[in-house]
Every structure is written in structure tokens, then in C-alpha cells.
Design a protein around this motif. Structure first.
Motif, PDB file in Angstrom:
ATOM      1  N   GLU A 174       0.894  -1.250   0.085  1.00 30.98           N
ATOM      2  CA  GLU A 174      -0.009  -0.034   0.151  1.00 30.98           C
ATOM      3  C   GLU A 174       1.077   1.405   0.149  1.00 30.98           C
ATOM      4  N   LYS A 230       2.110   1.634  -3.336  1.00 32.18           N
ATOM      5  CA  LYS A 230       1.278   2.197  -4.330  1.00 32.18           C
ATOM      6  C   LYS A 230       1.221   3.752  -4.281  1.00 32.18           C
ATOM      7  N   ARG A 231       1.217   4.143  -2.694  1.00 28.05           N
ATOM      8  CA  ARG A 231       1.176   5.778  -2.704  1.00 28.05           C
ATOM      9  C   ARG A 231       2.264   6.467  -3.040  1.00 28.05           C
TER      10      ARG A 231
END
Length: 380
Positions: free
Chosen positions: A366, A369-370
Motif C-alpha cells: 500500500e 502504491k502511494r
């Protein structure tokens, strides 16, 4: 080293007018389009590139631009007929054509389907008049809705809506309104991506006022939740789909697959596993030069340097949210993880929490991804 799946990209360079944010190779339409002449050149171009791939099957075709929907259904049919004569087109190939809502009507969509197109990508960008004008789009909101209605009506296998966020002076409410309007059209696929200011565009010379970073992050978080609630699954940085409607053509790009690129300025990537190398091709950019019979269609063809391959592989692969089989790296680049300290760089990315790994796979976290740019910088 193995040859990956193969796709075909076909570039149609003309559009009604150039959008201020667009850095693609597109040219405003100033007179009648030379459709027949350009189609003939496309097929001659393909005949040359087909020599690089032999009998390898082509699994997908993508007509991009410019605005391919400016061409007639008959022209698209002639192209696809010519493609079948020159390469081994898979019987179940995904064939996508980009369309501008201001250039289509039901009969034209029907003509594209009759030609063999089974997927349409509609460049909506926004459903708000003020935002469409700021983006230089030639259509209005009702035309965007009507294009989606037509796509449903002709019975295509799938269709996509392109939608932008982070637009000039856009609020969170504005962005979510656009997203709700897009979802209401029930497209099987949604490309939802942030406007970026690219060099050599009108927006670069006269930058508009864009939302602050905090607003952009709120838009992404709330928008992602809205899409998930509506049944869309994110499978790539900017791509969402209903089950079974991922874009096969773009998946091949991101999985480091091969593609022939024909037409003005088109790029191609061709693996020659038997020779242990990967070729990159670039075609002549301007339509006049491209259609000059005294010149070659190719502006450049060269082998990718081995030390560039690791970054190229991961730059594409880590856009996808699916896990990446470790075996793919060596099979598609011909390199071991020890070459160019790739294993050490991946270990660092794991330590920073940007990717996860198990014995067989890597997976973007995550956090990765950011902060995708940070992840890619780690792998340089």
C-alpha cells in the motif's frame, strides 16, 4: 529468455483540435483527412515490422491517437483486414479503438463493431461544462453520456471511460460528481487518472491553478472508496474494472510484453529471445514525413542496453497491483537478479516497506502504491 505475448499499437495522429494538456503525437485537423493514403502507409509499415516477429500471434490491437474515431468504419475495416493478411492475429484478439464523444454517433459505433472492433475507449475526462472547456475538449456532458449509451447499445464486448481528476480549480465535490456520473453510465472499465502538466504543452507555458496536494489525496482516497463500493476493482495505478473486463492490451504493456507500433511516432518493443536482446522501434513522427515514399517509416531501431532493462521491467511491472512472479524477471530480461545489483535494490525496497515478497513473488505494498515514484527511484 523467452518471447512474451505480442500486441499491436496503431497510431491515428489527427484530432479536431489539440488539447492544452496533451503531449501525445497529435495534429489538429485542418482539412479532409487522407484516410485511404494513411491506411496504405500503415499496412506497408506493418509489413516491414512483421518481419521482426514471424508467426508469433498478436493477442490485442489498440487504435490510439489523436482521435481514431475520426476515421470511418470502412477505413478501420481495411486496416484490420490488412492486419490479418500480414500477421498472425489471434481469433479472440481484443481490439480497442479510442473515441472522442464529439466525433461519434450510433451508426459510427456500429461501423466500428462491424469492422472488427470489440472494445471502445471513450475520452470523457469530465462531465462538467466548465471543466471540459478548461481542458479544451470539443464535447459537452450530454454527448459524453450519449457515447456511453451508444457503446452499450451496439453490444461491444467491453468499453472504457477515460476520466481525469486534479483538474484546474477542481474541488473534492467536483471530482466525486464526475466519478458518480461516470459510474452511472455503468462502463465495464474505468481509467481514472490525475492530470499532470507535461513539458511542451499549452498548460506547461500557461499553467492553470491545480488543486493542492491535500485535496488531491482526498480525491484519490474518496474516489477509490466510491469505485470499490460500485463494484470496480483497481488492478493498475489508474485502471479499474468490473470482473473479467481488464484491458488485455494494457496489461501486456505493464507485464513487459512486446508490441509492434505502427503509424506516426509510434513506439514498439520486440524481444528476440533467440538472440538474447530486446529491440525498441520509433516511427517518423510527422504525418508528412511518415507518408513520404522516399523515406523509411522507422526513425530508429536499436537494442535496449542491458543496464537499462531492470528499471524498464520494474517501471512497468510495479504499476500493476497483482503480484509479480520472480521467474518473469529473468525470463523477460535475460538477466539474473545479481546483475547490476538488482537483488540489493529490491531488498532495500522491501526494507522501506515499498514492496512485499515471498519466495516466488514480489508485490507492491500500500505504501509503494502511494509512493510509486519513490519505489522506482530505489530501483534506479
Amino acid at each position: 529468455m523467452r518471447n512474451p505475448p505480442l500486441s499491436l499499437y496503431i497510431h491515428i495522429p489527427w484530432c479536431v483540435q489539440k488539447c492544452p494538456y496533451c503531449d501525445f503525437n497529435s495534429h489538429g485537423q485542418k482539412s479532409a483527412l487522407p484516410e485511404a493514403e494513411y491506411v496504405a502507409h500503415l499496412l506497408d509499415d506493418l509489413a516491414e515490422d512483421a518481419k521482426l516477429v514471424g508467426s508469433r500471434p498478436v493477442d490485442s490491437i489498440f487504435f490510439g491517437g489523436g482521435t481514431p474515431s475520426l476515421f470511418s468504419g470502412d477505413s478501420i475495416a481495411r486496416i484490420l483486414q490488412g492486419v490479418k493478411q500480414r500477421v498472425n492475429l489471434a481469433s479472440d484478439a481484443e481490439i480497442t479503438l479510442e473515441a472522442n464523444p464529439g466525433t461519434v454517433e450510433l451508426a459510427k459505433f456500429g461501423g466500428f463493431k462491424a469492422a472488427g472492433v470489440n472494445r471502445i475507449s471513450i475520452g470523457v475526462q469530465s462531465f462538467q461544462e466548465q471543466k471540459l472547456k478548461a481542458l479544451g475538449r470539443i464535447h459537452d456532458a450530454p454527448q459524453a453520456e450519449k457515447a456511453a449509451y451508444f457503446a452499450h447499445g451496439v453490444g461491444l464486448n467491453s468499453f472504457n471511460l477515460d476520466l481525469m481528476h486534479g483538474l484546474p480549480d477542481q474541488s473534492l465535490d467536483d471530482a466525486l460528481y464526475d466519478l458518480r456520473q461516470a459510474i452511472a453510465q455503468s462502463p465495464p472499465h474505468l481509467s481514472w487518472y490525475q492530470l499532470t502538466i507535461e513539458p511542451n504543452t499549452l498548460f506547461a507555458s500557461k499553467p492553470p491553478t491545480l488543486p493542492m496536494d491535500e485535496v488531491l489525496w482526498d480525491i484519490q482516497e474518496r474516489g477509490h472508496a466510491l469505485l470499490a463500493e460500485a463494484g470496480y476493482v483497481q488492478y493498475e495505478t489508474s485502471a479499474y474494472s468490473r470482473p473479467g473486463h481488464q484491458c488485455r492490451h494494457n496489461l501486456n504493456y505493464w507485464r513487459f510484453g512486446d508490441y509492434l507500433g505502427i503509424g506516426c511516432g509510434a513506439h514498439g518493443k520486440i524481444t528476440q529471445a533467440d538472440k538474447g536482446k530486446i529491440l525498441r522501434t520509433v516511427k517518423v513522427k510527422h504525418p508528412k514525413g511518415y507518408m513520404d515514399l522516399s523515406k523509411d517509416y522507422r526513425q530508429e531501431i536499436k537494442a535496449v542496453e542491458q543496464d537499462d532493462l531492470p528499471f524498464e521491467f520494474f517501471m512497468n511491472r510495479f504499476r500493476l497491483l497483482e503480484s509479480c512472479p520472480k521467474d518473469d524477471y529473468e525470463a523477460l530480461t535475460g538477466l539474473s537478479l545479481d546483475a547490476f545489483a538488482v537483488a540489493d535494490k529490491l531488498d532495500k525496497a522491501v526494507q522501506l516497506g515499498l514492496i512485499l515478497e515471498d519466495p516466488q513473488h514480489w508485490q507492491v505494498s500500500e505504501q509503494g502504491k502511494r509512493y510509486l515514484n519513490n519505489l522506482l527511484e530505489t530501483l534506479l
